[in-house]
Scaffold this motif. Structure first.
Motif, PDB file in Angstrom:
ATOM      1  N   UNK A  39       0.835  -1.204   0.000  1.00  0.00           N
ATOM      2  CA  UNK A  39       0.000   0.000   0.000  1.00  0.00           C
ATOM      3  C   UNK A  39       0.869   1.254   0.000  1.00  0.00           C
ATOM      4  N   UNK A  40       1.930   1.251   0.781  1.00  0.00           N
ATOM      5  CA  UNK A  40       2.811   2.430   0.819  1.00  0.00           C
ATOM      6  C   UNK A  40       3.530   2.642  -0.513  1.00  0.00           C
ATOM      7  N   UNK A  41       3.833   1.560  -1.213  1.00  0.00           N
ATOM      8  CA  UNK A  41       4.424   1.691  -2.550  1.00  0.00           C
ATOM      9  C   UNK A  41       3.461   2.407  -3.495  1.00  0.00           C
ATOM     10  N   UNK A  42       2.179   2.074  -3.405  1.00  0.00           N
ATOM     11  CA  UNK A  42       1.180   2.730  -4.248  1.00  0.00           C
ATOM     12  C   UNK A  42       1.046   4.197  -3.839  1.00  0.00           C
ATOM     13  N   UNK A  43       1.109   4.483  -2.555  1.00  0.00           N
ATOM     14  CA  UNK A  43       1.067   5.879  -2.074  1.00  0.00           C
ATOM     15  C   UNK A  43       2.252   6.673  -2.637  1.00  0.00           C
ATOM     16  N   UNK A  44       3.423   6.056  -2.638  1.00  0.00           N
ATOM     17  CA  UNK A  44       4.612   6.725  -3.185  1.00  0.00           C
ATOM     18  C   UNK A  44       4.472   6.943  -4.697  1.00  0.00           C
ATOM     19  N   UNK A  45       3.917   5.966  -5.389  1.00  0.00           N
ATOM     20  CA  UNK A  45       3.681   6.116  -6.821  1.00  0.00           C
ATOM     21  C   UNK A  45       2.729   7.275  -7.078  1.00  0.00           C
ATOM     22  N   UNK A  46       1.699   7.405  -6.250  1.00  0.00           N
ATOM     23  CA  UNK A  46       0.756   8.525  -6.389  1.00  0.00           C
ATOM     24  C   UNK A  46       1.476   9.859  -6.188  1.00  0.00           C
ATOM     25  N   UNK A  47       2.353   9.931  -5.208  1.00  0.00           N
ATOM     26  CA  UNK A  47       3.117  11.163  -4.985  1.00  0.00           C
ATOM     27  C   UNK A  47       3.994  11.478  -6.188  1.00  0.00           C
ATOM     28  N   UNK A  48       4.609  10.453  -6.763  1.00  0.00           N
ATOM     29  CA  UNK A  48       5.439  10.629  -7.956  1.00  0.00           C
ATOM     30  C   UNK A  48       4.602  11.157  -9.115  1.00  0.00           C
ATOM     31  N   UNK A  49       3.452  10.548  -9.344  1.00  0.00           N
ATOM     32  CA  UNK A  49       2.578  10.969 -10.443  1.00  0.00           C
ATOM     33  C   UNK A  49       2.060  12.384 -10.189  1.00  0.00           C
ATOM     34  N   UNK A  50       1.624  12.660  -8.966  1.00  0.00           N
ATOM     35  CA  UNK A  50       1.094  13.983  -8.641  1.00  0.00           C
ATOM     36  C   UNK A  50       2.144  15.076  -8.783  1.00  0.00           C
ATOM     37  N   UNK A  51       3.403  14.740  -8.514  1.00  0.00           N
ATOM     38  CA  UNK A  51       4.482  15.742  -8.614  1.00  0.00           C
ATOM     39  C   UNK A  51       4.998  15.894 -10.045  1.00  0.00           C
ATOM     40  N   UNK A  52       4.563  14.979 -10.913  1.00  0.00           N
ATOM     41  CA  UNK A  52       5.003  14.968 -12.320  1.00  0.00           C
ATOM     42  C   UNK A  52       6.530  14.912 -12.435  1.00  0.00           C
ATOM     43  N   UNK A  53       7.138  14.086 -11.599  1.00  0.00           N
ATOM     44  CA  UNK A  53       8.588  13.942 -11.575  1.00  0.00           C
ATOM     45  C   UNK A  53       9.058  12.885 -12.579  1.00  0.00           C
ATOM     46  N   UNK A  54       8.470  12.876 -13.756  1.00  0.00           N
ATOM     47  CA  UNK A  54       8.808  11.927 -14.804  1.00  0.00           C
ATOM     48  C   UNK A  54       8.444  12.558 -16.142  1.00  0.00           C
ATOM     49  N   UNK A  55       8.726  11.886 -17.207  1.00  0.00           N
ATOM     50  CA  UNK A  55       8.402  12.348 -18.553  1.00  0.00           C
ATOM     51  C   UNK A  55       6.877  12.396 -18.700  1.00  0.00           C
ATOM     52  N   UNK A  56       6.331  13.578 -18.755  1.00  0.00           N
ATOM     53  CA  UNK A  56       4.867  13.726 -18.818  1.00  0.00           C
ATOM     54  C   UNK A  56       4.296  13.306 -20.170  1.00  0.00           C
ATOM     55  N   UNK A  57       5.144  13.108 -21.171  1.00  0.00           N
ATOM     56  CA  UNK A  57       4.680  12.612 -22.468  1.00  0.00           C
ATOM     57  C   UNK A  57       4.355  11.117 -22.414  1.00  0.00           C
ATOM     58  N   UNK A  58       4.981  10.411 -21.489  1.00  0.00           N
ATOM     59  CA  UNK A  58       4.800   8.967 -21.365  1.00  0.00           C
ATOM     60  C   UNK A  58       3.705   8.691 -20.329  1.00  0.00           C
ATOM     61  N   UNK A  59       2.604   8.048 -20.734  1.00  0.00           N
ATOM     62  CA  UNK A  59       1.494   7.823 -19.798  1.00  0.00           C
ATOM     63  C   UNK A  59       1.688   6.615 -18.873  1.00  0.00           C
ATOM     64  N   UNK A  60       2.859   5.971 -18.921  1.00  0.00           N
ATOM     65  CA  UNK A  60       3.033   4.730 -18.174  1.00  0.00           C
ATOM     66  C   UNK A  60       2.749   4.876 -16.678  1.00  0.00           C
ATOM     67  N   UNK A  61       3.388   5.824 -16.005  1.00  0.00           N
ATOM     68  CA  UNK A  61       3.213   5.927 -14.554  1.00  0.00           C
ATOM     69  C   UNK A  61       1.788   6.309 -14.141  1.00  0.00           C
ATOM     70  N   UNK A  62       1.150   7.259 -14.803  1.00  0.00           N
ATOM     71  CA  UNK A  62      -0.257   7.511 -14.436  1.00  0.00           C
ATOM     72  C   UNK A  62      -1.167   6.292 -14.652  1.00  0.00           C
TER      73      UNK A  62
END
Length: 178
Positions: A39-62
């Protein structure tokens, strides 16, 4: 008991009830899955997606977040509210102590392995826990055809590479009523 407390909202009350019904000198043993880390891994993934700390052109993480959030809570508040993710192994010890038990022993077994031991077709039909839908069900209900195809190709490539690790955590606790 095996995987009983995982479904109980008020675990301290359940532990007190176990203590109440045991005779003096009685012992009990439980085996509980520990799913808080997932569950905490999913919470961290949500924080990553919400912060847009990745290539926003690639929809993989969202898309991955949408998939994982269908199986596990995506905020710490939701993780604390869901009985299957609202505790860890140390909490089980504390619950036993607070209930009055002695001679408490806990063993945490963590098995880490590559996920390639299963065929992809089996993996997508398997649920990470009994309250969660399978990956296949998530794909069918939560994604458009194009989103599913994109995500499935990416996830399957990772899965079949043999580099993806999965962990199973089970806490075994024994205790005695004085």
């Amino acid at each position: 008991m095996r995987a009983v407390l995982a479904y109980v909202e008020d675990k301290p009350a359940a532990m007190r009830e176990i203590y109440r019904i045991l005779k003096p000198g009685g012992r009990f043993a439980i085996a509980e899955p520990i799913l808080r880390d997932e569950a905490l891994e999913v919470c961290m993934l949500k924080q990553l997606v919400d912060s847009r700390a990745f290539n926003t052109e690639d929809p993989f993480f969202p898309l991955l977040l949408r998939c994982r959030a269908a199986q596990f809570p995506d905020t710490e508040e939701k993780a604390r509210a869901l009985p299957i993710t609202n505790y860890g192994e140390r909490d089980l010890v504390r619950f036993a102590i607070d209930a009055g038990f002695t001679d408490i022993h806990l063993e945490l077994h963590i098995e880490v392995r590559t996920e390639d031991s299963l065929p992809w077709e089996t993996f997508v039909r398997t649920s990470p826990h009994p309250l969660a839908p399978s990956l296949e069900e998530v794909f069918e209900k939560e994604f458009t055809h194009d989103e599913r195809m994109y995500l499935e190709v990416r996830m399957r490539a990772i899965f079949e590479s043999g580099a993806q690790l999965g962990a199973e955590r089970i806490a075994y606790l024994t205790a005695k009523k004085p």
